[in-house]
Enzyme design. Structure first.
Site, PDB file in Angstrom:
ATOM      1  N   LYS A   1       0.793  -1.150  -0.165  1.00 24.87           N
ATOM      2  CA  LYS A   1      -0.032   0.094  -0.274  1.00 24.87           C
ATOM      3  C   LYS A   1       0.778   1.329   0.107  1.00 24.87           C
ATOM      4  CE  LYS A   1      -3.953   2.129   2.596  1.00 24.87           C
ATOM      5  NZ  LYS A   1      -4.753   2.100   3.657  1.00 24.87           N
TER       6      LYS A   1
ATOM      7  N   SER B   1      -9.612   1.781   2.643  1.00 21.85           N
ATOM      8  CA  SER B   1      -8.685   2.451   1.781  1.00 21.85           C
ATOM      9  C   SER B   1      -7.857   1.843   1.140  1.00 21.85           C
ATOM     10  CB  SER B   1      -7.942   3.845   2.582  1.00 21.85           C
ATOM     11  OG  SER B   1      -7.179   2.979   3.576  1.00 21.85           O
TER      12      SER B   1
ATOM     13  N   SER C   1     -10.040  -0.542   7.085  1.00 25.90           N
ATOM     14  CA  SER C   1      -9.301  -0.134   5.860  1.00 25.90           C
ATOM     15  C   SER C   1      -8.393  -1.341   5.397  1.00 25.90           C
ATOM     16  CB  SER C   1      -8.159   1.093   5.740  1.00 25.90           C
ATOM     17  OG  SER C   1      -8.818   2.207   5.717  1.00 25.90           O
TER      18      SER C   1
END
Lengths: 485, 486
Positions: free
Chosen positions: B78, B153, B177
């Site tokens: 990420k 996210s 997330s």
């Protein structure tokens, strides 16, 4: 209403840099005066993703400082974030202690014109330094650009917040000097105002004598010397008195001291004051200290100024003036005690330090730690004096040379041929020469004016270039004159 | 042999037996990434050349017998975890050119293990969002239905694992997330106990809630990757100095007598019927394996979302303040002094959702409002912890839906922040309580969209949580991965 009819109320917020080798939350060096941005890393630069790790030494120093200021040390304290935007603040928040400081409720004692004064300490907390902005122009407003030096960013500080207990600008200055002295004794800060490692902000207000409700205060910043603290507060007290006398109100605001102009100027009003939006720092765990840890640090503190002063007065029997002067400067006290290691007569040492030693230091504008004379050598000089190798007069000459060159007294005495004349026949010869060359005073003496003896002894000293043993000169001169009676 | 169809542990076996090389694996993934990336937009930055070099180094390690479980197995990261000299953007214009001069602790571990990094995955800007729609680089697509969001996210990481663009990925979870996108893309996503994995180098959203965790295709890979990530880090003083566990070893134990809690509050209004049905079916499956199902109450969980959005935004408003244009990141041309530089740099560098949350958080911390908002939220947080403490006296794990509904369509919620925030309604409690939770596939809807089931465990009880998930996975079978036309 003259200023004398007002009570001045002053409280100080003092920031002192702790003498740790590394910064509060990273391992960058804290040394002063290096190339800009040469002591930075991702952590103190506040790069995204980095986390602070608390320097244990800073905690130790803060506990020592708090103990030296007679504070209660918290078993549990924590850090908070103080949020504000400024280019020198890399994270846009300062890690500080807001809600639960490490130390609370202490006090400091000192003398103002011979009267004892006690000032309460509200709290001592830890926080980190910001960096330093360097403006291209003379001031920030007429600069085309500014540069940032983050070497200082993250150096550990303690903030010492006093109670509003001071009643004159002079007290405020002496309080600051006392704090510096205590922190230096505790060996936690070098407290150099000129390098910015000791700074202060002052809150000051006036109220009519006899009143109990404090007036509206202003906060004064940017006082960069002890003298400036007193001058700025004297100016501000007068300014406020004039306002009040004219029936006007003092505005709650922050003002900055302009040392060259000798005035304070408005910086920002209460309405413009920052909302720092303090909240608990989630990147650090609370500081939990055991009683044992705190006690060990307390026990490790060296003798502090008040204790030392009492010892000098009671055990060493120094005169109060000498004792106060020596203890008021940690370096001087350390020097004094280092000499005592080799020479036991404290009064002799203290006399010398108060006299010749301080004279030369003041003349040359030196700090104690710049003095070349080793304590051991100064002690050796006293011993030479005691043995009669040099006279007290010669000692001054010897000391001046030691002070200049750092040589030991034996070397100076030998080099300059300053050994005292203690040989009886040599002294007798000089005495005879003096009697011969001063017929008038000699006859005056013989007529009973014994005061003339002093002059004649002086002549012996002069004739011998100061090297004659003064006691012997006196003794043998008297003997020779008595023979003439 | 289709290498991209293998799990990470299967690949490890093949590497171990010298049947394949790391280079072959990485090449297969590069082919897949290049084919699908135009459709999916899972990545912000690809580091494929570096990945090939690292694959060769990994092959050397395997040859020299200095390899470990994941040596030679590629991973996607990420884009809020700092990678040395590789752009780390948080999917924001603010950091679009930011190349950190250091590696996050998890990245250092990955590099030490010899895992080739395929690239940095897309996310909601600064991890603020539940759909990747707030990314400055455009949203990622859900591999099950390209018209739907992958969740957020960590949507890029989830999409990459679901679309077989990577066998493994790392995400971060502040309020769901990792788990929410895992649920929406049909993969396994795990948020560890707060402090189990170092946060050093993770660009903070909300420091007291953030945790890094793995995205994998199955539970065993999840346990194995957690083995590598977990551990005390002296650079993160909030990381826990507990002794290490072997999560992989914990798998496969019988769960007879395991007490599984069913919180009434998580099965009420707003829960999609198909999701509810699938989750209850999963619970039945656990009962069949011998688990004892207990209805419990988590009364304060209804307040969790409100508390979460106060605490998270308050911390974020402070964490993101350093992005002021002075030292790195976006600096506005439009400036006449430091204050206008701050204002314009931030106005231009942040997107609307980030600005909204900074404003919310700033407000919550303001003088005069602190007690009513932030302090009260902290109290609710304590009550939620107490809820869980009480519940875990009665049960060993808690099972709930991960999300109230399945993947939604682009644009459906992005203009309605409250509706978007409700996607986190079941996930934020674990972050507030600091306890571990994971999501795994529980089935598919009629429309062939994945449904996630969440397993929550007490602090540091990842072993029990993973074993429950492993048992469930075996019992209900996998949903497979989406078939995407290449």
């Amino acid at each position: 209403m003259p200023l004398e009819d007002y009570t001045i109320v002053i409280g100080l917020e003092v920031h002192a840099e702790l003498m740790t080798k590394t910064k509060l939350f990273c391992s960058c060096s804290t040394s002063f005066g290096n190339e800009a941005n040469s002591q930075v890393c991702p952590i103190c630069l506040g790069l995204p993703g980095t986390l602070p790790v608390l320097n244990e030494k800073a905690v130790e120093f803060a506990v020592k400082a708090g103990s030296a200021l007679n504070c209660e040390i918290a078993n549990f304290s924590k850090f908070d974030r103080k949020n504000y935007f400024y280019p020198d603040l890399t994270k846009a928040y300062q890690i500080s202690q807001y809600e639960m400081p490490i130390c609370r409720y202490g006090q400091v004692e000192f003398f103002v014109n011979g009267v004892k004064k006690v000032v309460g300490i509200n709290r001592v907390h830890m926080e980190e330094e910001a960096g330093k902005s360097v403006h291209s122009g003379a001031t920030i407003t007429d600069s085309e650009f500014s540069l940032e030096d983050y070497n200082r960013c993250g150096i550990p500080l303690i903030e010492i917040v006093s109670e509003p207990d001071m009643r004159s600008p002079e007290e405020a200055r002496i309080y600051m000097e006392t704090l510096r002295n205590i922190l230096r004794y505790a060996n936690v800060s070098d407290c150099k105002m000129e390098e910015g490692s000791l700074r202060c902000d002052a809150n000051i207000s006036l109220m009519p004598k006899g009143a109990t409700k404090f007036g509206t205060r202003s906060e004064i910043k940017n006082m960069n010397s002890f003298k400036a603290v007193q001058k700025a507060l004297e100016y501000e007290a007068l300014r406020q008195a004039e306002l009040l006398d004219a029936g006007k109100k003092v505005v709650q605001e922050t003002r900055t001291w302009d040392d060259s102009a000798g005035i304070t100027m408005s910086m920002r009003s209460k309405e413009e004051a920052h909302d720092y939006r303090y909240f608990p720092e989630p990147d650090l765990v609370p500081i939990v200290l055991t009683d044992e840890y705190i006690q060990n640090l307390k026990d490790s503190l060296p003798e502090l100024p008040v204790a030392k002063l009492n010892r000098y007065l009671n055990e060493l029997e120094l005169p109060p003036y000498d004792a106060e002067l020596i203890t008021a400067n940690k370096d001087l006290a350390d020097y004094f005690e280092a000499v005592l290691e080799y020479y036991k007569d404290a009064k002799v040492v203290s006399n010398w330090l108060m006299g010749e030693f301080m004279r030369l230091i003041n003349e040359q504008g030196l700090e104690i730690d710049q003095v070349k004379v080793k304590p051991k050598d100064l002690a050796a000089m006293f011993t030479l004096q005691d043995k009669g190798v040099i006279s007290s007069k010669i000692a001054k000459t010897v000391f001046e040379d030691m002070f200049k060159t750092g040589k030991d007294p034996d070397a100076v005495v030998k080099e300059k041929g300053l050994v005292q004349i203690s040989d009886v026949s040599e002294i007798e010869n000089i005495v005879q020469d003096v009697i011969k060359n001063n017929p008038a005073p000699v006859s005056q003496y013989l007529e009973g004016k014994e005061k003339v003896l002093g002059f004649l002894v002086g002549q012996v000293m002069k004739f011998s270039h100061g090297k004659a043993n003064p006691q012997m000169a006196n003794e043998y001169l008297k003997k020779a004159l008595d023979k003439l009676k | 042999m289709e290498l991209i169809n293998k799990s990470a542990l299967e690949l490890h076996d093949l590497l171990d037996k010298k049947e394949i090389t790391s280079r072959e694996i990485v090449e297969a993934y590069i082919k897949r990434i290049e084919a699908l990336e135009p459709k999916l937009n899972s990545f912000v930055t690809l580091t494929l050349e570096q990945a090939l070099e690292d694959a060769d180094k990994a092959d050397e390690m395997i040859k020299n017998k200095t390899s470990t479980t994941f040596t030679g197995i590629p991973i996607a990261i990420k884009d809020n975890m700092c990678t040395y000299h590789v752009k780390t953007t948080c999917s924001s214009k603010m950091l679009q050119d930011f190349k950190p001069p250091y590696d996050a602790t998890v990245i250092a571990k990955i590099k030490k293990a010899g895992m080739p990094i395929l690239g940095k995955t897309n996310m909601d800007e600064f991890a603020m969002g539940s759909s990747t729609e707030t990314s400055f680089f455009g949203p990622s697509k859900n591999p099950w239905d390209l018209e739907r969001v992958p969740g957020g996210s960590s949507g890029g990481s989830a999409a990459a694992v679901a679309a077989k663009q990577a066998p493994l990925a790392l995400g971060s979870d502040t309020g769901g997330s990792i788990r929410q996108p895992a649920a929406l893309t049909g993969v396994v996503g795990l948020k560890p106990t707060y402090g189990l994995v170092s946060r050093y180098g993770l660009i903070a959203f909300a420091s007291s809630l953030d945790q890094i965790g793995p995205f994998t295709r199955d539970v065993a890979d999840s346990a194995a990757l957690l083995n590598m990530l977990a551990g005390y880090d002296p650079k993160d003083t909030t990381s826990l100095p507990n002794k290490r566990s072997d999560y992989l070893q914990a798998l496969g134990k019988e769960i007879r007598g395991l007490r599984v809690g069913l919180p009434r509050e998580f099965f009420g209004e707003g829960l999609d019927k198909e999701v509810e049905k699938a989750v209850l079916k999963a619970i039945d499956a656990l009962a069949t394996e011998g688990a004892q199902i207990v209805e419990i109450d988590l009364p304060y969980s209804k307040k969790a979302l409100a508390a979460y959005y106060l605490i998270a935004t308050a911390e974020a408003s402070s964490n993101l303040a350093r992005l002021d244009g002075v030292r790195y990141g976006h600096r506005s041309e439009n400036q006449k002094d430091s204050v206008t530089m701050f204002k314009h740099s931030r106005a231009e560098g942040f997107g609307p959702e980030v600005k909204r949350r900074i404003m919310l958080g700033t407000y919550a911390l303001s003088a005069g409002f602190y007690d009513a908002y932030y302090l009260k939220a902290l109290k609710v947080r304590t009550l939620i912890k107490n809820d869980f403490d009480a519940a875990f006296k009665k049960v060993d794990v808690i099972v709930t839906p991960t999300t109230p509904s399945v993947a939604f369509k682009f644009g459906e919620k992005v203009l309605d922040p409250l509706a978007m925030y409700l996607s986190d309604v079941y996930t934020t409690t674990a972050n507030l309580a600091g306890i571990p939770a994971m999501s795994m596939p529980a089935g598919l809807t009629k429309e062939k969209l994945p449904i996630g089931v969440q397993i929550i465990a007490p602090a540091l009880a990842e072993e029990i949580m993973l074993n429950t998930a492993y048992t469930l996975e075996k019992a209900i079978g996998t949903i497979g991965l989406p078939t995407l036309e290449v």
